[in-house]
Design a protein around this motif. Structure first.
Motif, mmCIF file in Angstrom:
data_model
loop_
_atom_site.group_PDB
_atom_site.id
_atom_site.type_symbol
_atom_site.label_atom_id
_atom_site.label_comp_id
_atom_site.label_asym_id
_atom_site.label_seq_id
_atom_site.Cartn_x
_atom_site.Cartn_y
_atom_site.Cartn_z
ATOM 1 N N ALA A 1 -37.942 46.963 57.395
ATOM 2 C CA ALA A 1 -39.435 46.143 57.959
ATOM 3 C C ALA A 1 -39.760 45.121 56.834
ATOM 4 O O ALA A 1 -40.266 44.001 57.230
ATOM 5 N N VAL A 2 -39.701 45.594 55.729
ATOM 6 C CA VAL A 2 -40.044 44.636 54.660
ATOM 7 C C VAL A 2 -39.187 43.510 54.401
ATOM 8 O O VAL A 2 -39.624 42.466 54.290
ATOM 9 N N LEU A 3 -37.688 43.674 54.710
ATOM 10 C CA LEU A 3 -36.788 42.703 54.677
ATOM 11 C C LEU A 3 -37.184 41.613 55.853
ATOM 12 O O LEU A 3 -37.321 40.438 55.613
ATOM 13 N N GLU A 4 -37.419 42.325 56.924
ATOM 14 C CA GLU A 4 -37.675 41.335 58.184
ATOM 15 C C GLU A 4 -39.111 40.476 57.684
ATOM 16 O O GLU A 4 -39.138 39.179 58.304
ATOM 17 N N LEU A 5 -40.046 41.164 57.064
ATOM 18 C CA LEU A 5 -41.300 40.298 57.015
ATOM 19 C C LEU A 5 -41.028 39.286 55.921
ATOM 20 O O LEU A 5 -41.295 38.153 56.266
ATOM 21 N N LEU A 6 -40.283 39.621 55.003
ATOM 22 C CA LEU A 6 -39.932 38.526 53.946
ATOM 23 C C LEU A 6 -39.156 37.439 54.457
ATOM 24 O O LEU A 6 -39.562 36.279 54.219
ATOM 25 N N GLU A 7 -38.044 37.624 55.279
ATOM 26 C CA GLU A 7 -37.377 36.708 56.019
ATOM 27 C C GLU A 7 -38.293 35.726 57.013
ATOM 28 O O GLU A 7 -38.017 34.647 57.019
ATOM 29 N N GLN A 8 -39.048 36.551 57.412
ATOM 30 C CA GLN A 8 -39.885 35.967 58.473
ATOM 31 C C GLN A 8 -40.904 34.862 57.887
ATOM 32 O O GLN A 8 -41.148 33.725 58.210
ATOM 33 N N LEU A 9 -41.343 35.283 56.499
ATOM 34 C CA LEU A 9 -42.231 34.248 55.922
ATOM 35 C C LEU A 9 -41.280 33.135 55.343
ATOM 36 O O LEU A 9 -41.984 32.039 55.325
ATOM 37 N N ASN A 10 -40.116 33.493 55.103
ATOM 38 C CA ASN A 10 -39.248 32.491 54.633
ATOM 39 C C ASN A 10 -39.222 31.364 55.671
ATOM 40 O O ASN A 10 -39.216 30.338 55.199
ATOM 41 N N THR B 1 -51.432 32.892 46.914
ATOM 42 C CA THR B 1 -51.548 31.739 46.336
ATOM 43 C C THR B 1 -50.668 30.487 47.057
ATOM 44 O O THR B 1 -50.581 29.483 46.272
ATOM 45 N N ASP B 2 -50.062 30.748 48.075
ATOM 46 C CA ASP B 2 -49.162 29.787 48.826
ATOM 47 C C ASP B 2 -48.027 29.183 47.911
ATOM 48 O O ASP B 2 -48.082 28.019 47.553
ATOM 49 N N PRO B 3 -47.403 30.117 47.235
ATOM 50 C CA PRO B 3 -46.386 29.568 46.309
ATOM 51 C C PRO B 3 -45.137 28.925 46.737
ATOM 52 O O PRO B 3 -45.127 28.951 48.067
ATOM 53 N N ALA B 4 -44.674 28.328 46.145
ATOM 54 C CA ALA B 4 -43.148 27.551 46.512
ATOM 55 C C ALA B 4 -41.918 28.602 46.384
ATOM 56 O O ALA B 4 -41.345 28.473 47.174
ATOM 57 N N VAL B 5 -42.228 29.471 45.704
ATOM 58 C CA VAL B 5 -41.202 30.461 45.449
ATOM 59 C C VAL B 5 -41.504 32.015 45.516
ATOM 60 O O VAL B 5 -42.511 32.243 44.874
ATOM 61 N N LEU B 6 -40.819 32.779 46.628
ATOM 62 C CA LEU B 6 -40.979 34.096 46.562
ATOM 63 C C LEU B 6 -40.101 34.751 45.864
ATOM 64 O O LEU B 6 -38.821 34.796 46.268
ATOM 65 N N LEU B 7 -40.280 35.723 44.582
ATOM 66 C CA LEU B 7 -39.335 36.175 43.983
ATOM 67 C C LEU B 7 -39.310 37.604 44.063
ATOM 68 O O LEU B 7 -40.356 38.419 43.742
ATOM 69 N N ALA B 8 -38.366 38.374 44.564
ATOM 70 C CA ALA B 8 -38.442 39.593 45.008
ATOM 71 C C ALA B 8 -37.344 40.222 44.255
ATOM 72 O O ALA B 8 -36.161 40.037 44.423
ATOM 73 N N ASP B 9 -37.729 41.302 43.466
ATOM 74 C CA ASP B 9 -36.830 41.926 42.567
ATOM 75 C C ASP B 9 -36.542 43.661 43.197
ATOM 76 O O ASP B 9 -37.422 44.216 43.305
ATOM 77 N N GLU B 10 -35.369 43.794 44.046
ATOM 78 C CA GLU B 10 -35.145 44.832 44.720
ATOM 79 C C GLU B 10 -36.212 45.313 45.484
ATOM 80 O O GLU B 10 -36.807 46.568 45.107
ATOM 81 N N PRO B 11 -36.711 44.547 46.598
ATOM 82 C CA PRO B 11 -37.997 44.790 47.109
ATOM 83 C C PRO B 11 -37.819 46.236 47.985
ATOM 84 O O PRO B 11 -38.869 46.667 48.446
ATOM 85 N N THR B 12 -36.618 46.494 48.350
ATOM 86 C CA THR B 12 -36.484 47.700 49.115
ATOM 87 C C THR B 12 -35.957 49.013 48.601
ATOM 88 O O THR B 12 -35.820 49.760 48.949
ATOM 89 N N GLY B 13 -35.930 48.444 47.065
ATOM 90 C CA GLY B 13 -35.079 49.919 46.271
ATOM 91 C C GLY B 13 -36.013 51.109 46.351
ATOM 92 O O GLY B 13 -35.498 52.122 46.035
ATOM 93 N N ASN B 14 -37.307 51.001 46.586
ATOM 94 C CA ASN B 14 -38.046 52.236 46.509
ATOM 95 C C ASN B 14 -38.573 52.644 47.857
ATOM 96 O O ASN B 14 -39.411 53.303 48.025
ATOM 97 N N LEU B 15 -37.676 52.291 48.919
ATOM 98 C CA LEU B 15 -38.100 52.259 50.362
ATOM 99 C C LEU B 15 -37.092 53.096 50.986
ATOM 100 O O LEU B 15 -35.925 52.843 50.709
ATOM 101 N N GLU C 1 -25.624 44.926 51.746
ATOM 102 C CA GLU C 1 -26.337 44.712 53.326
ATOM 103 C C GLU C 1 -27.393 43.663 53.016
ATOM 104 O O GLU C 1 -27.485 42.928 53.671
ATOM 105 N N VAL C 2 -28.401 43.981 52.064
ATOM 106 C CA VAL C 2 -29.613 43.320 51.881
ATOM 107 C C VAL C 2 -29.019 41.510 51.563
ATOM 108 O O VAL C 2 -29.470 40.757 52.001
#
Lengths: 240, 394
Positions: free
Chosen positions: A182-191, A161-175, A206-207
């Motif tokens: 990889a997920v963190l890098e993707l999020l940071e890259q998008l940021n 939806t091309d949001p203004a804010v990406l809100l991630a709640d423990e995005p790596t908690g289940n990984l 660390e996160v």
């Protein structure tokens, strides 16, 4: 420039069996567009409540909260839903993908509530899935994807939806560690590349350390709000 | 959210839980099928009864002593042959007047016997009622005038007494008196619960002598057309009342009988439909229950949808459509089942069944309505779910 999130003495109280519980006791901060913020704190510190408020899932019981310049105080459930659709992208710890639904349809879900036609939705969802590196998994269902892939589908859904804010709640908690990285890098890259503000709730040190700014919560107030350095365009390019 | 999209989501949700959707639908299917079948049976019975009454003949009127209602006992008839002459004079045509003197009698032929309804009649009977003689001939005016001991047998009586042999010309005895069979009726079957093939017609004069009476039980009059039937009836009743001031007489037209029977059977059909409607209601409660379960089970999905921008109304419509889809498909299947069952019943059993379009429309409308009514509460509940709470549900 309008701040992505502006909180002024935000409070949130709950009624629990007749008892009033103060989850947030007056929190003030501003999150600029394109920021990378980690919200950290032990459980019960109010970080989840804060997350729900920033995400427009809930409204404060005191103070002022502006999401993308709009005061949420005057918004009803339907208007809040539209605000979420237009400005917030959610990434959850447990992915929250619809079972028995293909990756592309999962990603397209927010567009359904924009009234977009099926073809346009699919086009957009495909483009975003390709961007997160899942162009070859369009018609796979969540149970046919690895945990890391599932979270990437969820990230694509948040981005569609091309949001203004990406809100991630423990995005790596289940990984596992590798997928988490990889997920963190993707999020940071998008940021970095898309200029979307990334707000991440985590209790992983660390996160949190990877964010340029960390808001430490304790007992419903901000204990510490630390930034690495002024967030300038130059610095973004200098980051490894 | 677009409505087409909502339909797609709703049908996908139903497909995802095939067994549960199927079982829930079963409630609706049975309810709708019950309505269609029971209404078909009621309507079929009504049509059959009406066609039997109409099959007696056209523009008929029955003149009987006493008041015709369902609270009074039958009145002993004071009518006799003098009244017959008066009635014929008022009607103006003997061929339009039929009489009956009825008695239950055992009829014998050789070793065979049959319990029959012996009717003392005039030769005019086939001109007033629809009555076909299959073999031999009917009674003649001369038979009636001279009181001959001749009889016309119903098909069933002829079979019982003579089997496959021809009855015409044979001797029988009625109440110990010998009669000659002159004719046999074509089979008629049951009419209004009376076996009309067990009738034996003999001349009224012979019957009066046989039963030692001058009585006539009732007149039947065939009016020239449907418009004059009322005034003719009034004139006949007035004439009879002159001779018998103490007795009330009633002229009942075929239309009135049809009206009364139609009303009774209409009520019967309505009651049957209402009983079947209860099962439809129970099916609806089942739908409501399943929808509530579904809302609870999919709380997380609702939370997610809300998080990505679904308004309360979007969620409500999705669940409402699910309920409506469930009941509507159930309604269609139930209607198909009901129609099939009705047609099979009509084809394989003597029970008449006529499928009516209004029952289909009603059952379909009610099932869709049930979906809306019983879907609203779960849908509202889903719509109002707090997304924070919903997302937290695991």
């Amino acid at each position: 420039m309008t701040p992505a999130i502006e909180a002024i003495d935000v409070r949130r109280a709950y009624q629990l069996e007749g008892l009033e519980v103060q989850a947030l006791r007056g929190v003030s901060f501003t999150i600029e567009p394109g920021a990378h913020v980690a919200v950290v704190g032990p459980s019960g510190s109010g970080k989840s409540t804060l997350m729900h408020l920033i995400g427009g899932l809930d409204r404060p019981t005191g103070g002022r909260l502006l999401i993308d310049g709009r005061d949420v105080a005057g918004l009803g459930p339907a208007e809040l839903a539209t605000l979420r659709n237009e400005t917030i992208g959610f990434v959850f710890q447990s992915f929250h993908l619809l079972a028995r639904t293909s990756a592309v349809d999962n990603v397209a879900l927010p567009l359904v509530y924009r009234g977009l036609g099926a073809k346009a939705r699919r086009e957009k969802a495909r483009a975003v899935l390709e961007r997160v590196g899942l162009g070859h998994r369009l018609d796979h269902r969540p149970n046919q994807l690895s945990g890391g892939e599932q979270q990437r589908v969820a990230i694509a859904r948040a981005l569609v939806t091309d949001p203004a804010v990406l809100l991630a709640d423990e995005p790596t908690g289940n990984l596992d560690t590798a997928n988490g990285q990889a997920v963190l890098e993707l999020l940071e890259q998008l940021n970095r590349e898309a200029g979307v503000a990334l707000v991440m709730v985590t209790h992983d040190r660390e996160v949190a350390a990877r964010a340029r700014r960390r808001i430490h919560m304790r007992d419903g107030v901000i204990e510490q709000d630390e930034s690495d350095a002024p967030e300038t365009g130059d610095e973004i390019w200098e980051r490894p | 959210m677009r409505l087409a999209e909502a339909w797609r989501v709703a049908s996908a949700a139903l497909r995802a839980n095939r067994l549960r959707s199927g079982l829930t639908m079963l409630g609706m299917i049975i309810g709708v099928a019950a309505v269609v079948v029971l209404v078909a049976l009621g309507t079929g019975t009504k049509n059959e009864v009406e066609s039997q009454v109409e099959g007696l003949g056209a523009n008929l009127m029955f003149v009987v002593p006493g008041k015709v209602d369902f609270n009074s006992a039958p009145t002993a008839s004071p009518l006799d042959n003098t009244d017959l002459n008066d009635v014929v004079r008022v009607v103006g045509d003997r061929d339009r007047v039929a009489v009956t003197l009825t008695s239950g009698e055992t009829v014998r032929a050789g070793r065979n016997s049959a319990f029959t309804t012996v009717l003392g009649v005039m030769e005019t009977t086939p001109k007033v009622f629809v009555r076909t003689v299959a073999a031999g001939s009917y009674l003649t005016r001369a038979d009636v005038d001279t009181g001959r001991r001749v009889a016309v047998l119903g098909d069933g009586v002829a079979r019982k007494l003579f089997g496959e042999r021809s009855a015409v010309g044979q001797q029988i005895s009625i109440a110990g008196v010998r009669f000659r069979v002159v004719g046999v009726f074509a089979p008629l079957g049951q009419s209004l619960g009376v076996d009309r093939d067990s009738e034996v017609h003999i001349p009224i004069s012979t019957a009066q002598r046989l039963f030692a009476t001058n009585r006539i039980d009732a007149f039947a009059i065939k009016a020239p057309d449907n418009d004059t039937i009322g005034t003719l009836g009034d004139r006949v009743v007035a004439e009879l009342h002159k001779r018998h001031p103490d007795t009330e007489f009633s002229a009942v037209t075929q239309d009135q009988i049809l009206g009364v029977l139609g009303d009774i059977l209409g009520v019967l059909t309505t009651v049957l439909a209402a009983i079947a409607g209860i099962s439809l209601l129970v099916g609806g409660v089942g739908v409501s229950n399943i929808m509530l379960v579904s809302v609870r089970e999919r709380t997380k999905e609702i939370g997610l949808r809300k998080a990505v921008g679904a308004k309360p109304r979007d969620i409500g419509i999705q669940f409402l459509l699910e309920a409506v889809l469930l009941t509507t498909i159930g309604g269609i299947l139930g209607a198909v089942l009901g129609v099939t069952a009705s047609l099979v019943t009509a084809a394989l059993s003597p029970v008449p069944a006529t499928v009516t379009w209004w029952s289909l429309a009603l059952a379909f409308g009610v099932s869709a309505g049930v979906g809306i009514i019983f879907g609203v509460v779960p849908a509202q509940r889903a719509g109002k779910l707090d997304p924070v709470v919903a997302l937290r549900t695991e």
